[in-house]
Motif scaffolding. Structure first.
Motif, PDB file in Angstrom:
ATOM      1  N   ASN A   1     -11.772 -30.019  12.990  1.00 51.19           N
ATOM      2  CA  ASN A   1     -10.830 -30.805  14.025  1.00 51.19           C
ATOM      3  C   ASN A   1     -11.768 -30.793  15.395  1.00 51.19           C
ATOM      4  O   ASN A   1     -12.573 -30.113  15.584  1.00 51.19           O
TER       5      ASN A   1
ATOM      6  N   TRP B   1      -6.806 -35.840  20.921  1.00 57.84           N
ATOM      7  CA  TRP B   1      -5.733 -34.926  20.148  1.00 57.84           C
ATOM      8  C   TRP B   1      -5.279 -34.097  21.344  1.00 57.84           C
ATOM      9  O   TRP B   1      -5.917 -33.385  22.196  1.00 57.84           O
TER      10      TRP B   1
ATOM     11  N   GLN C   1      -4.417 -31.340  13.397  1.00 57.03           N
ATOM     12  CA  GLN C   1      -4.539 -32.637  13.678  1.00 57.03           C
ATOM     13  C   GLN C   1      -4.428 -33.356  12.335  1.00 57.03           C
ATOM     14  O   GLN C   1      -4.977 -32.846  11.250  1.00 57.03           O
TER      15      GLN C   1
END
Length: 133
Positions: A3, A42, A47
């Protein structure tokens, strides 16, 4: 693993230009334009997937949706133009010239079904006068 770092845009960029052009012996045109470019961001370490939370089990509501904890890329353009003399300046300005809709900050709360969001500044225009003495 795999991520992206939360609260860290994929990319950022700033570009700008300023000009000062003499109009008379005592007056000058002053102007400037700048743009701020911000990539996708993000706002959570989890995520693009669903994941159970404490609320999921306690209230039997299913997993939290973390796909909504992302901000899309955006660009904000600001413009200034005015007249300047030795001891005063009058300038007109526009902030967010293109009236871009963007999120300034996102606080993920998928366990409640969404996020707490803070929208970015909408288009704003004004005139500024400066006197130097």
């Amino acid at each position: 693993v795999g991520n992206k770092s939360p609260y860290t845009p994929d990319w950022t960029g700033n570009i700008g230009a300023q000009v000062e052009l003499p109009m008379t012996a005592t007056l000058a045109f002053v102007g400037g334009i700048d743009a701020r470019l911000v990539g996708d961001t993000w706002f959570h370490v989890v995520q693009d997937n669903n994941r159970p939370t404490g609320f999921s089990a306690a209230f039997d509501i299913g997993p939290a949706n973390y796909t909504i904890a992302e901000r899309d890329a955006y660009t904000v353009v600001n413009l200034r133009a005015g007249i300047q003399a030795d001891n005063w300046t009058v300038t007109a300005f526009v902030t967010n010239l293109m009236d871009e809709n963007y999120l300034e900050e996102v606080i993920p709360a998928p366990e409640f079904g969404g996020s707490f969001i803070s929208p970015g500044v909408q288009r704003r225009a004004g005139v500024e006068a400066v006197f130097r003495f």
